[in-house]
Enzyme design. Structure first.
Site, PDB file in Angstrom:
ATOM      1  N   SER A   1      24.526 -19.374  56.639  1.00 45.38           N
ATOM      2  CA  SER A   1      25.917 -20.133  56.061  1.00 45.38           C
ATOM      3  C   SER A   1      27.278 -19.527  55.665  1.00 45.38           C
ATOM      4  O   SER A   1      28.165 -19.428  55.422  1.00 45.38           O
ATOM      5  CB  SER A   1      25.722 -20.479  54.899  1.00 45.38           C
ATOM      6  OG  SER A   1      26.106 -20.435  53.624  1.00 45.38           O
TER       7      SER A   1
ATOM      8  N   HIS B   1      19.509 -20.256  53.599  1.00 52.00           N
ATOM      9  CA  HIS B   1      18.395 -19.020  53.304  1.00 52.00           C
ATOM     10  C   HIS B   1      16.932 -19.261  53.662  1.00 52.00           C
ATOM     11  O   HIS B   1      16.699 -18.176  53.368  1.00 52.00           O
ATOM     12  CB  HIS B   1      19.149 -18.336  52.311  1.00 52.00           C
ATOM     13  CG  HIS B   1      19.956 -17.914  52.633  1.00 52.00           C
ATOM     14  ND1 HIS B   1      21.634 -17.594  50.958  1.00 52.00           N
ATOM     15  CD2 HIS B   1      21.704 -17.912  52.858  1.00 52.00           C
ATOM     16  CE1 HIS B   1      22.720 -17.465  51.586  1.00 52.00           C
ATOM     17  NE2 HIS B   1      23.017 -17.488  52.872  1.00 52.00           N
TER      18      HIS B   1
ATOM     19  N   GLU C   1      21.754 -21.753  46.843  1.00 47.60           N
ATOM     20  CA  GLU C   1      22.291 -20.497  45.603  1.00 47.60           C
ATOM     21  C   GLU C   1      22.214 -20.737  43.713  1.00 47.60           C
ATOM     22  O   GLU C   1      23.236 -21.396  43.095  1.00 47.60           O
ATOM     23  CB  GLU C   1      23.369 -19.350  45.864  1.00 47.60           C
ATOM     24  CG  GLU C   1      22.803 -18.960  47.301  1.00 47.60           C
ATOM     25  CD  GLU C   1      24.258 -17.937  47.662  1.00 47.60           C
ATOM     26  OE1 GLU C   1      25.071 -17.081  46.553  1.00 47.60           O
ATOM     27  OE2 GLU C   1      25.019 -17.740  48.751  1.00 47.60           O
TER      28      GLU C   1
ATOM     29  N   GLU D   1      17.937 -13.181  50.519  1.00 45.24           N
ATOM     30  CA  GLU D   1      18.955 -12.879  49.664  1.00 45.24           C
ATOM     31  C   GLU D   1      18.044 -12.140  48.590  1.00 45.24           C
ATOM     32  O   GLU D   1      18.344 -11.293  47.656  1.00 45.24           O
ATOM     33  CB  GLU D   1      20.003 -13.389  48.879  1.00 45.24           C
ATOM     34  CG  GLU D   1      21.491 -13.711  50.520  1.00 45.24           C
ATOM     35  CD  GLU D   1      22.195 -14.108  49.770  1.00 45.24           C
ATOM     36  OE1 GLU D   1      22.856 -14.595  48.426  1.00 45.24           O
ATOM     37  OE2 GLU D   1      23.054 -14.464  50.344  1.00 45.24           O
TER      38      GLU D   1
ATOM     39  N   ASP E   1      25.781 -21.899  44.225  1.00 41.38           N
ATOM     40  CA  ASP E   1      27.580 -21.895  45.811  1.00 41.38           C
ATOM     41  C   ASP E   1      26.132 -23.285  45.842  1.00 41.38           C
ATOM     42  O   ASP E   1      25.139 -23.020  46.943  1.00 41.38           O
ATOM     43  CB  ASP E   1      26.826 -20.696  46.095  1.00 41.38           C
ATOM     44  CG  ASP E   1      27.141 -20.145  47.387  1.00 41.38           C
ATOM     45  OD1 ASP E   1      27.968 -21.711  47.468  1.00 41.38           O
ATOM     46  OD2 ASP E   1      26.508 -19.654  48.586  1.00 41.38           O
TER      47      ASP E   1
ATOM     48  N   GLU F   1      30.133 -22.107  43.377  1.00 45.16           N
ATOM     49  CA  GLU F   1      31.026 -21.709  44.944  1.00 45.16           C
ATOM     50  C   GLU F   1      30.877 -23.447  45.356  1.00 45.16           C
ATOM     51  O   GLU F   1      29.797 -24.048  45.761  1.00 45.16           O
ATOM     52  CB  GLU F   1      30.285 -20.864  45.566  1.00 45.16           C
ATOM     53  CG  GLU F   1      30.528 -20.559  47.382  1.00 45.16           C
ATOM     54  CD  GLU F   1      30.304 -19.314  47.040  1.00 45.16           C
ATOM     55  OE1 GLU F   1      29.883 -18.161  46.423  1.00 45.16           O
ATOM     56  OE2 GLU F   1      29.615 -19.078  47.850  1.00 45.16           O
TER      57      GLU F   1
ATOM     58  N   ASP G   1      34.469 -20.584  49.390  1.00 45.47           N
ATOM     59  CA  ASP G   1      34.120 -19.641  50.567  1.00 45.47           C
ATOM     60  C   ASP G   1      34.504 -19.915  52.039  1.00 45.47           C
ATOM     61  O   ASP G   1      35.302 -19.595  52.189  1.00 45.47           O
ATOM     62  CB  ASP G   1      32.671 -18.958  49.938  1.00 45.47           C
ATOM     63  CG  ASP G   1      31.718 -18.564  51.236  1.00 45.47           C
ATOM     64  OD1 ASP G   1      32.554 -17.691  51.561  1.00 45.47           O
ATOM     65  OD2 ASP G   1      30.066 -18.474  50.822  1.00 45.47           O
TER      66      ASP G   1
ATOM     67  N   LYS H   1      34.779 -11.746  51.287  1.00 39.13           N
ATOM     68  CA  LYS H   1      33.933 -11.211  52.592  1.00 39.13           C
ATOM     69  C   LYS H   1      34.857 -10.371  53.335  1.00 39.13           C
ATOM     70  O   LYS H   1      34.922 -11.511  54.181  1.00 39.13           O
ATOM     71  CB  LYS H   1      32.977 -12.727  52.641  1.00 39.13           C
ATOM     72  CG  LYS H   1      32.025 -12.809  52.171  1.00 39.13           C
ATOM     73  CD  LYS H   1      31.490 -14.515  52.735  1.00 39.13           C
ATOM     74  CE  LYS H   1      30.205 -14.916  51.971  1.00 39.13           C
ATOM     75  NZ  LYS H   1      30.263 -15.868  52.454  1.00 39.13           N
TER      76      LYS H   1
ATOM     77  N   HIS I   1      28.612  -9.672  49.187  1.00 39.79           N
ATOM     78  CA  HIS I   1      27.857  -9.625  49.963  1.00 39.79           C
ATOM     79  C   HIS I   1      27.847 -10.653  51.425  1.00 39.79           C
ATOM     80  O   HIS I   1      28.133 -11.731  51.155  1.00 39.79           O
ATOM     81  CB  HIS I   1      26.430  -9.506  50.223  1.00 39.79           C
ATOM     82  CG  HIS I   1      25.836 -10.477  48.933  1.00 39.79           C
ATOM     83  ND1 HIS I   1      24.790 -10.317  48.496  1.00 39.79           N
ATOM     84  CD2 HIS I   1      26.065 -11.902  49.263  1.00 39.79           C
ATOM     85  CE1 HIS I   1      23.560 -10.967  48.427  1.00 39.79           C
ATOM     86  NE2 HIS I   1      24.858 -12.083  47.448  1.00 39.79           N
TER      87      HIS I   1
ATOM     88  N   LYS J   1      28.632 -10.804  43.671  1.00 39.06           N
ATOM     89  CA  LYS J   1      28.206 -11.532  44.296  1.00 39.06           C
ATOM     90  C   LYS J   1      27.021 -10.540  45.014  1.00 39.06           C
ATOM     91  O   LYS J   1      27.847 -10.561  46.514  1.00 39.06           O
ATOM     92  CB  LYS J   1      28.793 -12.962  45.046  1.00 39.06           C
ATOM     93  CG  LYS J   1      27.212 -14.026  44.595  1.00 39.06           C
ATOM     94  CD  LYS J   1      27.463 -15.305  45.335  1.00 39.06           C
ATOM     95  CE  LYS J   1      27.940 -15.298  47.213  1.00 39.06           C
ATOM     96  NZ  LYS J   1      28.276 -17.053  47.055  1.00 39.06           N
TER      97      LYS J   1
HETATM   98  C1  PEP Z   1      26.496 -15.171  51.138  1.00 40.69           C
HETATM   99  C2  PEP Z   1      26.516 -16.150  51.283  1.00 40.69           C
HETATM  100  O1  PEP Z   1      25.502 -16.506  52.257  1.00 40.69           O
HETATM  101  P1  PEP Z   1      25.861 -16.213  53.977  1.00 40.69           P
HETATM  102  O2  PEP Z   1      26.640 -14.548  54.165  1.00 40.69           O
HETATM  103  O3  PEP Z   1      24.895 -17.066  54.599  1.00 40.69           O
HETATM  104  O4  PEP Z   1      27.574 -17.059  54.250  1.00 40.69           O
HETATM  105  C3  PEP Z   1      27.311 -17.699  50.579  1.00 40.69           C
HETATM  106  O5  PEP Z   1      27.078 -18.014  50.991  1.00 40.69           O
HETATM  107  O6  PEP Z   1      27.831 -16.860  49.444  1.00 40.69           O
HETATM  108 MG    MG Z   2      29.117 -19.603  49.886  1.00 38.87          MG
END
Ligand code: PEP
Ligand code: MG
Length: 403
Positions: free
Chosen positions: A42, A146, A155, A196, A232, A275, A302, A327, A355, A378
Protein backbone atom coordinates in the site's frame (compact mmCIF):
# COMPACT_ATOMS: atom_id res chain seq x y z
CA UNK A 1 37.66 6.97 9.70
CA UNK A 2 37.90 4.37 7.03
CA UNK A 3 37.01 4.49 3.36
CA UNK A 4 34.42 2.37 1.60
CA UNK A 5 36.48 -0.14 -0.37
CA UNK A 6 33.72 -2.16 -2.00
CA UNK A 7 29.94 -2.10 -2.51
CA UNK A 8 28.40 -5.40 -3.61
CA UNK A 9 24.79 -5.56 -4.74
CA UNK A 10 22.65 -8.61 -5.35
CA UNK A 11 19.02 -9.70 -5.60
CA UNK A 12 17.58 -11.72 -2.72
CA UNK A 13 14.04 -12.74 -1.76
CA UNK A 14 11.71 -10.78 0.45
CA UNK A 15 8.92 -12.20 2.62
CA UNK A 16 6.39 -12.11 -0.24
CA UNK A 17 8.78 -14.11 -2.42
CA UNK A 18 9.58 -11.06 -4.52
CA UNK A 19 13.11 -10.10 -5.46
CA UNK A 20 14.67 -7.20 -3.61
CA UNK A 21 18.04 -5.43 -3.40
CA UNK A 22 20.65 -6.46 -0.85
CA UNK A 23 23.87 -4.48 -0.38
CA UNK A 24 27.19 -5.35 1.24
CA UNK A 25 29.52 -2.51 2.13
CA UNK A 26 33.14 -3.37 2.91
CA UNK A 27 35.68 -0.89 4.28
CA UNK A 28 39.42 -0.56 3.75
CA UNK A 29 40.00 -1.63 7.34
CA UNK A 30 37.92 -4.79 6.87
CA UNK A 31 34.61 -3.51 8.27
CA UNK A 32 31.49 -5.13 6.88
CA UNK A 33 27.79 -4.23 6.72
CA UNK A 34 24.88 -5.89 4.96
CA UNK A 35 21.31 -4.61 4.51
CA UNK A 36 18.31 -5.30 2.29
CA UNK A 37 15.54 -3.04 1.02
CA UNK A 38 11.95 -3.73 2.12
CA UNK A 39 8.99 -3.13 -0.17
CA UNK A 40 5.47 -1.76 0.33
CA UNK A 41 2.14 -2.94 -1.11
CA UNK A 42 0.00 0.00 0.00
CA UNK A 43 2.59 2.48 -1.18
CA UNK A 44 2.01 6.22 -1.02
CA UNK A 45 1.84 8.19 -4.22
CA UNK A 46 4.63 10.49 -3.03
CA UNK A 47 7.15 7.84 -2.01
CA UNK A 48 10.63 7.62 -3.50
CA UNK A 49 10.67 5.28 -6.47
CA UNK A 50 11.36 1.59 -6.14
CA UNK A 51 12.76 0.21 -9.41
CA UNK A 52 12.76 -3.36 -10.60
CA UNK A 53 15.65 -4.80 -8.51
CA UNK A 54 17.78 -5.78 -11.49
CA UNK A 55 17.44 -2.27 -12.98
CA UNK A 56 18.08 -0.66 -9.61
CA UNK A 57 21.25 -2.70 -9.16
CA UNK A 58 22.54 -2.04 -12.67
CA UNK A 59 21.92 1.68 -12.31
CA UNK A 60 23.47 1.90 -8.84
CA UNK A 61 26.53 0.00 -10.09
CA UNK A 62 26.90 2.49 -12.89
CA UNK A 63 26.16 5.74 -11.06
CA UNK A 64 26.62 5.28 -7.31
CA UNK A 65 29.20 2.59 -6.63
CA UNK A 66 32.09 4.36 -8.43
CA UNK A 67 31.40 7.51 -6.37
CA UNK A 68 31.53 5.56 -3.11
CA UNK A 69 34.39 3.09 -3.48
CA UNK A 70 37.71 4.56 -2.34
CA UNK A 71 36.12 8.02 -2.04
CA UNK A 72 33.68 8.19 0.87
CA UNK A 73 34.37 7.58 4.55
CA UNK A 74 31.97 4.95 5.80
CA UNK A 75 31.40 6.60 9.18
CA UNK A 76 30.27 9.81 7.53
CA UNK A 77 26.68 8.75 6.97
CA UNK A 78 25.66 12.20 5.73
CA UNK A 79 28.34 12.01 3.06
CA UNK A 80 27.37 8.47 2.07
CA UNK A 81 23.78 9.60 1.68
CA UNK A 82 24.65 12.87 -0.08
CA UNK A 83 26.75 10.83 -2.50
CA UNK A 84 23.81 8.53 -3.19
CA UNK A 85 21.60 11.55 -3.89
CA UNK A 86 24.20 13.18 -6.14
CA UNK A 87 24.74 9.91 -8.01
CA UNK A 88 21.00 9.59 -8.54
CA UNK A 89 20.43 13.20 -9.54
CA UNK A 90 16.63 13.17 -9.08
CA UNK A 91 14.36 14.14 -6.17
CA UNK A 92 12.81 10.70 -5.83
CA UNK A 93 15.65 8.24 -6.52
CA UNK A 94 14.05 7.29 -9.81
CA UNK A 95 17.50 6.84 -11.41
CA UNK A 96 19.19 4.33 -9.08
CA UNK A 97 16.01 3.27 -7.23
CA UNK A 98 15.16 3.94 -3.60
CA UNK A 99 15.65 0.20 -3.11
CA UNK A 100 19.34 0.40 -4.09
CA UNK A 101 19.79 3.65 -2.19
CA UNK A 102 18.30 2.48 1.09
CA UNK A 103 20.12 -0.87 0.99
CA UNK A 104 23.48 0.88 0.48
CA UNK A 105 22.71 3.59 3.03
CA UNK A 106 21.81 1.05 5.72
CA UNK A 107 24.68 -1.32 4.84
CA UNK A 108 27.17 1.58 5.12
CA UNK A 109 25.86 2.40 8.60
CA UNK A 110 26.37 -1.22 9.65
CA UNK A 111 29.89 -1.28 8.19
CA UNK A 112 30.71 1.89 10.15
CA UNK A 113 29.34 0.35 13.35
CA UNK A 114 31.41 -2.73 12.65
CA UNK A 115 34.55 -0.62 12.31
CA UNK A 116 33.98 1.12 15.64
CA UNK A 117 32.79 -2.03 17.38
CA UNK A 118 29.67 -0.23 18.62
CA UNK A 119 26.19 -1.67 18.27
CA UNK A 120 24.36 -0.05 15.36
CA UNK A 121 21.93 1.87 17.60
CA UNK A 122 24.87 3.51 19.38
CA UNK A 123 26.72 4.26 16.18
CA UNK A 124 23.58 5.96 14.84
CA UNK A 125 22.27 7.49 18.03
CA UNK A 126 25.28 8.11 20.26
CA UNK A 127 26.81 6.68 23.40
CA UNK A 128 23.85 7.46 25.62
CA UNK A 129 21.21 5.67 23.56
CA UNK A 130 19.87 2.31 24.63
CA UNK A 131 18.03 3.43 27.75
CA UNK A 132 14.65 4.07 26.13
CA UNK A 133 12.75 1.60 24.04
CA UNK A 134 9.85 1.90 21.65
CA UNK A 135 6.45 0.36 22.28
CA UNK A 136 5.89 -2.18 19.49
CA UNK A 137 2.63 -1.88 17.56
CA UNK A 138 1.76 -5.43 16.45
CA UNK A 139 -0.47 -6.16 13.48
CA UNK A 140 -2.85 -8.94 14.52
CA UNK A 141 -5.86 -8.61 12.16
CA UNK A 142 -5.55 -7.16 8.70
CA UNK A 143 -6.79 -6.84 5.18
CA UNK A 144 -6.80 -3.97 2.72
CA UNK A 145 -3.94 -4.31 0.26
CA UNK A 146 -2.25 -6.93 2.48
CA UNK A 147 -4.85 -9.69 2.13
CA UNK A 148 -7.70 -10.38 -0.28
CA UNK A 149 -11.29 -10.64 0.98
CA UNK A 150 -10.44 -9.63 4.55
CA UNK A 151 -11.14 -6.48 6.60
CA UNK A 152 -11.41 -3.15 4.78
CA UNK A 153 -9.21 -1.46 7.38
CA UNK A 154 -5.66 -2.57 6.59
CA UNK A 155 -4.30 -3.18 10.09
CA UNK A 156 -5.64 -3.71 13.60
CA UNK A 157 -2.62 -3.18 15.84
CA UNK A 158 -2.08 -4.35 19.39
CA UNK A 159 -0.49 -1.57 21.46
CA UNK A 160 0.87 -2.73 24.84
CA UNK A 161 1.19 0.79 26.21
CA UNK A 162 1.56 -0.33 29.84
CA UNK A 163 4.32 -2.89 29.28
CA UNK A 164 7.27 -2.44 31.63
CA UNK A 165 9.84 -3.39 29.00
CA UNK A 166 10.22 -4.36 25.34
CA UNK A 167 10.37 -8.08 25.94
CA UNK A 168 7.05 -8.14 27.80
CA UNK A 169 5.53 -5.87 25.14
CA UNK A 170 6.66 -8.13 22.28
CA UNK A 171 5.37 -11.21 24.07
CA UNK A 172 2.06 -9.46 24.80
CA UNK A 173 1.52 -8.69 21.11
CA UNK A 174 2.21 -12.32 20.21
CA UNK A 175 -0.27 -13.37 22.92
CA UNK A 176 -2.93 -11.04 21.47
CA UNK A 177 -2.27 -12.56 18.05
CA UNK A 178 -2.77 -16.03 19.54
CA UNK A 179 -5.88 -14.93 21.45
CA UNK A 180 -7.44 -13.56 18.26
CA UNK A 181 -6.80 -16.93 16.65
CA UNK A 182 -8.63 -18.67 19.51
CA UNK A 183 -11.56 -16.24 19.36
CA UNK A 184 -11.85 -16.74 15.60
CA UNK A 185 -11.84 -20.51 16.12
CA UNK A 186 -14.61 -20.20 18.76
CA UNK A 187 -16.68 -18.31 16.20
CA UNK A 188 -15.89 -20.88 13.49
CA UNK A 189 -14.24 -18.24 11.35
CA UNK A 190 -11.44 -19.52 9.15
CA UNK A 191 -8.49 -17.21 8.65
CA UNK A 192 -5.25 -17.37 6.78
CA UNK A 193 -2.60 -14.74 7.27
CA UNK A 194 -1.90 -11.57 5.33
CA UNK A 195 1.45 -10.26 4.14
CA UNK A 196 2.54 -9.14 7.60
CA UNK A 197 1.42 -12.27 9.46
CA UNK A 198 -1.82 -10.75 10.77
CA UNK A 199 -4.96 -12.90 10.68
CA UNK A 200 -6.94 -12.11 7.55
CA UNK A 201 -10.49 -13.33 8.14
CA UNK A 202 -13.31 -12.51 5.77
CA UNK A 203 -15.20 -10.41 8.32
CA UNK A 204 -16.65 -6.94 8.61
CA UNK A 205 -14.52 -4.35 10.38
CA UNK A 206 -17.13 -4.18 13.20
CA UNK A 207 -16.38 -7.77 14.09
CA UNK A 208 -12.63 -7.13 13.99
CA UNK A 209 -13.14 -4.30 16.52
CA UNK A 210 -15.03 -6.70 18.83
CA UNK A 211 -12.28 -9.31 18.53
CA UNK A 212 -9.52 -6.79 19.19
CA UNK A 213 -11.29 -5.37 22.25
CA UNK A 214 -11.83 -8.84 23.68
CA UNK A 215 -8.34 -10.14 22.88
CA UNK A 216 -6.47 -7.10 24.22
CA UNK A 217 -8.58 -7.04 27.43
CA UNK A 218 -8.09 -10.73 28.02
CA UNK A 219 -4.30 -10.64 27.50
CA UNK A 220 -4.05 -7.44 29.58
CA UNK A 221 -5.76 -9.28 32.47
CA UNK A 222 -3.25 -12.12 32.14
CA UNK A 223 -0.11 -10.03 31.95
CA UNK A 224 -1.21 -7.32 34.37
CA UNK A 225 -0.56 -4.23 32.25
CA UNK A 226 -2.58 -2.05 29.91
CA UNK A 227 -2.91 -3.14 26.28
CA UNK A 228 -4.78 -0.84 23.94
CA UNK A 229 -5.14 -1.15 20.21
CA UNK A 230 -4.94 1.01 17.13
CA UNK A 231 -5.43 1.04 13.38
CA UNK A 232 -3.76 1.62 10.08
CA UNK A 233 -6.80 2.56 8.03
CA UNK A 234 -4.65 3.05 4.89
CA UNK A 235 -7.28 5.59 3.85
CA UNK A 236 -5.65 6.37 0.50
CA UNK A 237 -6.26 2.78 -0.60
CA UNK A 238 -9.97 2.92 0.13
CA UNK A 239 -10.55 6.46 -1.09
CA UNK A 240 -12.41 6.77 -4.40
CA UNK A 241 -11.44 10.15 -5.77
CA UNK A 242 -14.14 10.26 -8.45
CA UNK A 243 -16.99 9.81 -5.98
CA UNK A 244 -15.16 11.46 -3.06
CA UNK A 245 -15.89 8.55 -0.74
CA UNK A 246 -14.23 5.85 1.32
CA UNK A 247 -15.19 2.37 0.17
CA UNK A 248 -15.64 -0.30 2.85
CA UNK A 249 -16.80 -3.88 2.30
CA UNK A 250 -20.52 -3.14 2.59
CA UNK A 251 -20.70 0.60 2.82
CA UNK A 252 -19.18 3.89 1.72
CA UNK A 253 -18.47 7.06 3.71
CA UNK A 254 -18.03 10.64 2.60
CA UNK A 255 -15.00 12.50 3.96
CA UNK A 256 -17.11 14.12 6.70
CA UNK A 257 -18.60 10.75 7.61
CA UNK A 258 -15.14 9.20 7.63
CA UNK A 259 -13.90 11.82 10.11
CA UNK A 260 -16.94 11.25 12.35
CA UNK A 261 -16.57 7.48 12.07
CA UNK A 262 -12.89 7.49 13.06
CA UNK A 263 -13.47 10.00 15.89
CA UNK A 264 -16.28 7.79 17.25
CA UNK A 265 -14.04 4.71 17.04
CA UNK A 266 -11.30 6.50 18.99
CA UNK A 267 -13.75 7.11 21.83
CA UNK A 268 -15.64 3.82 21.67
CA UNK A 269 -12.49 1.68 21.73
CA UNK A 270 -10.06 4.08 23.42
CA UNK A 271 -7.78 3.69 20.40
CA UNK A 272 -4.13 4.49 21.08
CA UNK A 273 -3.25 5.06 17.45
CA UNK A 274 -4.87 5.85 14.10
CA UNK A 275 -2.69 5.82 10.98
CA UNK A 276 -3.76 7.24 7.63
CA UNK A 277 -7.43 7.70 8.56
CA UNK A 278 -7.88 9.79 5.40
CA UNK A 279 -6.54 10.10 1.88
CA UNK A 280 -2.88 10.97 1.29
CA UNK A 281 -3.80 14.41 -0.12
CA UNK A 282 -6.25 15.36 2.59
CA UNK A 283 -4.26 17.60 4.94
CA UNK A 284 -7.49 19.41 5.85
CA UNK A 285 -9.24 16.18 6.85
CA UNK A 286 -6.23 15.12 8.93
CA UNK A 287 -6.25 18.53 10.61
CA UNK A 288 -9.97 18.32 11.42
CA UNK A 289 -9.60 14.85 12.90
CA UNK A 290 -6.50 15.88 14.86
CA UNK A 291 -8.47 18.82 16.25
CA UNK A 292 -11.16 16.41 17.43
CA UNK A 293 -9.12 13.55 18.90
CA UNK A 294 -5.45 14.53 18.81
CA UNK A 295 -5.43 15.14 22.58
CA UNK A 296 -6.21 11.47 23.25
CA UNK A 297 -4.74 9.43 20.43
CA UNK A 298 -1.98 9.49 17.86
CA UNK A 299 -3.12 10.58 14.41
CA UNK A 300 -0.26 9.29 12.28
CA UNK A 301 0.62 10.14 8.68
CA UNK A 302 2.16 7.39 6.58
CA UNK A 303 1.10 7.87 2.95
CA UNK A 304 0.40 11.50 3.92
CA UNK A 305 4.00 12.30 4.90
CA UNK A 306 6.00 9.47 3.24
CA UNK A 307 8.95 10.24 5.60
CA UNK A 308 9.44 13.45 3.63
CA UNK A 309 10.36 16.62 5.56
CA UNK A 310 8.63 18.90 3.06
CA UNK A 311 5.35 17.05 3.35
CA UNK A 312 5.77 16.89 7.14
CA UNK A 313 6.43 20.64 7.24
CA UNK A 314 3.16 21.22 5.38
CA UNK A 315 1.40 18.98 7.88
CA UNK A 316 2.92 20.87 10.82
CA UNK A 317 1.81 24.21 9.38
CA UNK A 318 -1.71 22.92 8.84
CA UNK A 319 -2.07 21.01 12.11
CA UNK A 320 -2.48 17.74 10.24
CA UNK A 321 -1.75 14.77 12.50
CA UNK A 322 0.46 14.57 15.58
CA UNK A 323 2.60 11.62 14.55
CA UNK A 324 4.62 10.45 11.55
CA UNK A 325 5.40 6.97 10.29
CA UNK A 326 9.08 6.69 9.36
CA UNK A 327 10.00 4.17 6.68
CA UNK A 328 13.56 4.65 5.39
CA UNK A 329 12.78 3.19 1.97
CA UNK A 330 9.97 5.72 1.45
CA UNK A 331 12.58 8.45 1.24
CA UNK A 332 15.72 6.52 0.30
CA UNK A 333 18.42 7.14 2.94
CA UNK A 334 18.99 6.95 6.67
CA UNK A 335 19.93 10.66 6.74
CA UNK A 336 16.54 11.60 5.30
CA UNK A 337 14.78 9.33 7.78
CA UNK A 338 16.71 10.95 10.66
CA UNK A 339 15.79 14.41 9.39
CA UNK A 340 12.13 13.43 9.38
CA UNK A 341 12.36 12.17 12.96
CA UNK A 342 14.14 15.33 14.07
CA UNK A 343 11.64 17.69 12.47
CA UNK A 344 8.81 15.64 13.94
CA UNK A 345 10.19 15.71 17.48
CA UNK A 346 10.97 19.43 17.33
CA UNK A 347 7.32 20.03 16.51
CA UNK A 348 5.75 17.65 19.00
CA UNK A 349 4.97 14.93 16.46
CA UNK A 350 5.58 11.38 17.68
CA UNK A 351 7.74 9.32 15.29
CA UNK A 352 6.80 5.68 14.68
CA UNK A 353 9.59 3.69 13.00
CA UNK A 354 8.07 1.16 10.60
CA UNK A 355 8.63 -1.97 8.56
CA UNK A 356 7.04 -2.55 5.13
CA UNK A 357 4.62 -5.32 4.22
CA UNK A 358 7.37 -6.91 2.13
CA UNK A 359 10.31 -7.43 4.49
CA UNK A 360 13.54 -9.34 4.91
CA UNK A 361 15.44 -10.54 7.95
CA UNK A 362 17.18 -7.13 8.08
CA UNK A 363 17.04 -5.59 11.57
CA UNK A 364 18.12 -2.00 10.86
CA UNK A 365 14.79 -0.46 11.89
CA UNK A 366 15.04 -1.95 15.39
CA UNK A 367 18.34 -0.07 15.82
CA UNK A 368 16.93 3.04 14.17
CA UNK A 369 14.07 3.12 16.68
CA UNK A 370 16.45 2.88 19.65
CA UNK A 371 18.93 5.30 18.06
CA UNK A 372 16.28 7.98 17.64
CA UNK A 373 14.53 7.32 20.94
CA UNK A 374 11.31 6.79 18.97
CA UNK A 375 8.35 6.09 21.25
CA UNK A 376 6.86 3.46 18.89
CA UNK A 377 7.91 0.89 16.32
CA UNK A 378 5.53 -0.88 13.95
CA UNK A 379 7.02 -4.15 12.86
CA UNK A 380 4.39 -6.87 13.08
CA UNK A 381 3.72 -9.41 15.79
CA UNK A 382 4.77 -12.79 14.38
CA UNK A 383 6.56 -14.26 11.35
CA UNK A 384 10.33 -14.57 10.84
CA UNK A 385 10.90 -11.28 9.02
CA UNK A 386 8.89 -9.51 11.76
CA UNK A 387 10.39 -11.36 14.75
CA UNK A 388 13.87 -10.60 13.33
CA UNK A 389 13.28 -6.98 14.38
CA UNK A 390 11.34 -7.75 17.56
CA UNK A 391 13.93 -10.22 18.81
CA UNK A 392 16.67 -7.71 17.98
CA UNK A 393 14.91 -5.17 20.20
CA UNK A 394 14.87 -7.72 22.99
CA UNK A 395 18.61 -8.28 22.50
CA UNK A 396 19.32 -4.55 22.45
CA UNK A 397 17.32 -4.16 25.64
CA UNK A 398 19.49 -6.81 27.22
CA UNK A 399 22.44 -4.91 25.77
CA UNK A 400 24.12 -7.86 24.17
CA UNK A 401 23.68 -6.82 20.56
CA UNK A 402 26.92 -6.72 18.59
CA UNK A 403 25.55 -6.75 15.05
C1 PEP B 1 3.47 -1.13 6.50
C2 PEP B 1 2.53 -0.70 5.68
O1 PEP B 1 2.23 -1.32 4.51
P1 PEP B 1 3.06 -1.18 3.17
O2 PEP B 1 4.47 -1.57 3.48
O3 PEP B 1 2.36 -2.14 2.24
O4 PEP B 1 2.96 0.25 2.76
C3 PEP B 1 1.74 0.50 5.98
O5 PEP B 1 0.89 0.92 5.19
O6 PEP B 1 1.95 1.11 7.02
MG1 MG C 1 0.39 2.62 6.64
Amino acid sequence: MTLVSEVRLRQVLDSRGNRTVEADVVTESGGFGRAAAPSGASTGEYEAIELDPSEAIASAREHAVPRLEGKVFVGDQRDVDRTLRAADGTDDFSEIGANSAVAISMAASKAAADVTGAPLYQHLGGAFRGEEFPTPLGNVIGGGEHAADATAIQEFLSAPVGAPNVQDAVFANAAVHQEVHDLLAERDIAAGKGDEGAWAPSIEDDEAFELMAEATDSVADEVGFDIKFGLDVAGAEMYDEDDDEYVYRETTRSTDEQIEYIADLVDEYDLAYVEDPLDEDDYAGFAELTQKVGDRTLVCGDDLFVTNVERLQTGIERGAGNSILVKPNQIGTLSDAFDAVELAVENGYRPVISHRSGETEDTTIAHLAVATGAPYIKTGAVGGERTAKLNELIRIEQNVSRL
